[in-house]
Design a protein around this motif. Structure first.
Motif, short mmCIF file in Angstrom:
data_model
loop_
_atom_site.label_atom_id
_atom_site.label_comp_id
_atom_site.label_asym_id
_atom_site.label_seq_id
_atom_site.Cartn_x
_atom_site.Cartn_y
_atom_site.Cartn_z
N MET A 77 24.76 -12.07 20.30
CA MET A 77 24.60 -11.39 19.01
C MET A 77 25.36 -10.08 19.03
O MET A 77 25.24 -9.31 19.98
N ILE A 78 26.13 -9.85 18.00
CA ILE A 78 26.81 -8.58 17.82
C ILE A 78 26.09 -7.91 16.65
O ILE A 78 26.12 -8.40 15.53
N LEU A 79 25.43 -6.80 16.94
CA LEU A 79 24.74 -6.05 15.90
C LEU A 79 25.69 -4.97 15.39
O LEU A 79 26.16 -4.14 16.17
N ASN A 80 25.98 -5.01 14.11
CA ASN A 80 26.93 -4.09 13.48
C ASN A 80 26.15 -3.02 12.73
O ASN A 80 25.68 -3.25 11.62
N THR A 81 26.03 -1.84 13.33
CA THR A 81 25.25 -0.78 12.70
C THR A 81 25.89 -0.25 11.43
O THR A 81 25.24 0.47 10.67
N LYS A 82 27.12 -0.61 11.17
CA LYS A 82 27.82 -0.19 9.95
C LYS A 82 27.83 -1.30 8.90
O LYS A 82 28.52 -1.21 7.90
N GLY A 83 27.06 -2.36 9.14
CA GLY A 83 27.03 -3.50 8.24
C GLY A 83 26.54 -3.13 6.85
O GLY A 83 25.87 -2.12 6.65
N THR A 84 26.90 -3.98 5.89
CA THR A 84 26.51 -3.74 4.50
C THR A 84 25.80 -4.93 3.88
O THR A 84 25.21 -4.80 2.81
N HIS A 85 25.88 -6.10 4.51
CA HIS A 85 25.18 -7.24 3.92
C HIS A 85 24.66 -8.20 4.97
O HIS A 85 25.07 -8.19 6.11
N GLY A 86 23.70 -8.99 4.51
CA GLY A 86 22.97 -9.90 5.39
C GLY A 86 21.51 -9.51 5.31
O GLY A 86 21.14 -8.53 4.67
N SER A 87 20.69 -10.30 5.94
CA SER A 87 19.26 -10.06 5.89
C SER A 87 18.79 -9.52 7.24
O SER A 87 18.92 -10.20 8.26
N ILE A 88 18.27 -8.31 7.22
CA ILE A 88 17.69 -7.73 8.44
C ILE A 88 16.35 -7.10 8.07
O ILE A 88 16.11 -6.71 6.93
N SER A 89 15.50 -6.96 9.07
CA SER A 89 14.18 -6.39 8.84
C SER A 89 14.28 -4.88 8.63
O SER A 89 15.29 -4.25 8.96
N LYS A 90 13.19 -4.30 8.12
CA LYS A 90 13.14 -2.84 7.95
C LYS A 90 13.29 -2.13 9.29
O LYS A 90 13.93 -1.09 9.38
N ASP A 91 12.68 -2.71 10.33
CA ASP A 91 12.78 -2.09 11.66
C ASP A 91 14.22 -2.08 12.16
O ASP A 91 14.68 -1.08 12.72
N ILE A 92 14.94 -3.18 11.97
CA ILE A 92 16.33 -3.22 12.42
C ILE A 92 17.17 -2.25 11.60
O ILE A 92 18.01 -1.52 12.14
N LYS A 93 16.91 -2.18 10.30
CA LYS A 93 17.65 -1.22 9.46
C LYS A 93 17.36 0.20 9.92
O LYS A 93 18.27 1.03 10.02
N SER A 94 16.11 0.52 10.23
CA SER A 94 15.79 1.87 10.71
C SER A 94 16.41 2.11 12.09
O SER A 94 16.84 3.22 12.40
N PHE A 95 16.50 1.05 12.91
CA PHE A 95 17.18 1.17 14.20
C PHE A 95 18.66 1.49 14.00
O PHE A 95 19.21 2.36 14.68
#
Length: 190
Positions: A77-95
């Motif tokens: 998994m590549i987590l893109n902290t600069k992402g703009t779309h897709g479905s992520i949880s509130k916790d991942i967004k806050s991360f």
């Protein structure tokens, strides 16, 4: 990017880390089915694929039939902290906000921040991390040195073959290439 080749290294780093994990997870003579599922997760503050996804998840697929997945239970998994779309949880967004801006806006990011603060103070953890980094650097240097040595050996062999085709003596070729007489004779026998 690799400063020497200018090639992107993230995909091969994921492969390398997968190999490191697998080598440590299975002891000699153990059955392969004992390998547990693995997840390689890279947290990137840039969008490597430039598609805007928050998350890129990879599993092996058959090129002839993309519906067919290789069930090796390895996920990258590549987590893109600069992402703009897709479905992520509130916790991942806050991360992601925490990684990008060091903003603590949830219990989850507060726990992460507390753990990071604790680990920074723990000299044993810092020392183990530095030793891990040193070990990885040593492994890279060793692999590079082995590659160079292998390249030199191939070059010497190719030179010896050319000199043999020119009719030089085994002894002269050994002197010219720094190979032993036995090695040159073995090349000649091929």
């Amino acid at each position: 990017k690799n400063p020497d080749t200018k090639n992107y290294v993230l995909p091969k780093r994921t492969r390398y880390y997968q190999a490191l994990m697998d080598i440590d997870l299975l002891q000699k003579n153990q059955e392969y089915d004992l390998l547990p599922p693995t997840y390689i997760i890279f947290i990137c503050v840039f969008d490597f694929f430039a598609k805007g996804n928050y998350v890129y998840t990879f599993k092996k697929r058959c090129l002839e039939d993309l519906e067919l997945e290789l069930p090796d239970e390895a996920t990258t998994m590549i987590l893109n902290t600069k992402g703009t779309h897709g479905s992520i949880s509130k916790d991942i967004k806050s991360f992601y906000d925490y990684v990008n801006n060091h903003v603590i806006n949830s219990d989850f990011t507060r726990q992460i921040d507390d753990e990071i603060s604790y680990l920074k103070l723990d000299s044993k953890v810092r020392r183990e991390f530095m030793l891990l980094e040193a070990r990885l650097l040593d492994e890279r240097r060793e692999a590079k040195a082995e590659g160079l040595a292998e390249g030199k050996a191939k070059e010497k062999t190719a030179t010896a073959k050319r000199l043999l085709s020119m009719g030089l003596s085994v002894e002269d070729i050994a002197k010219a290439t720094s190979l032993s007489v036995e090695q040159v004779e073995a090349i000649k026998a091929e």
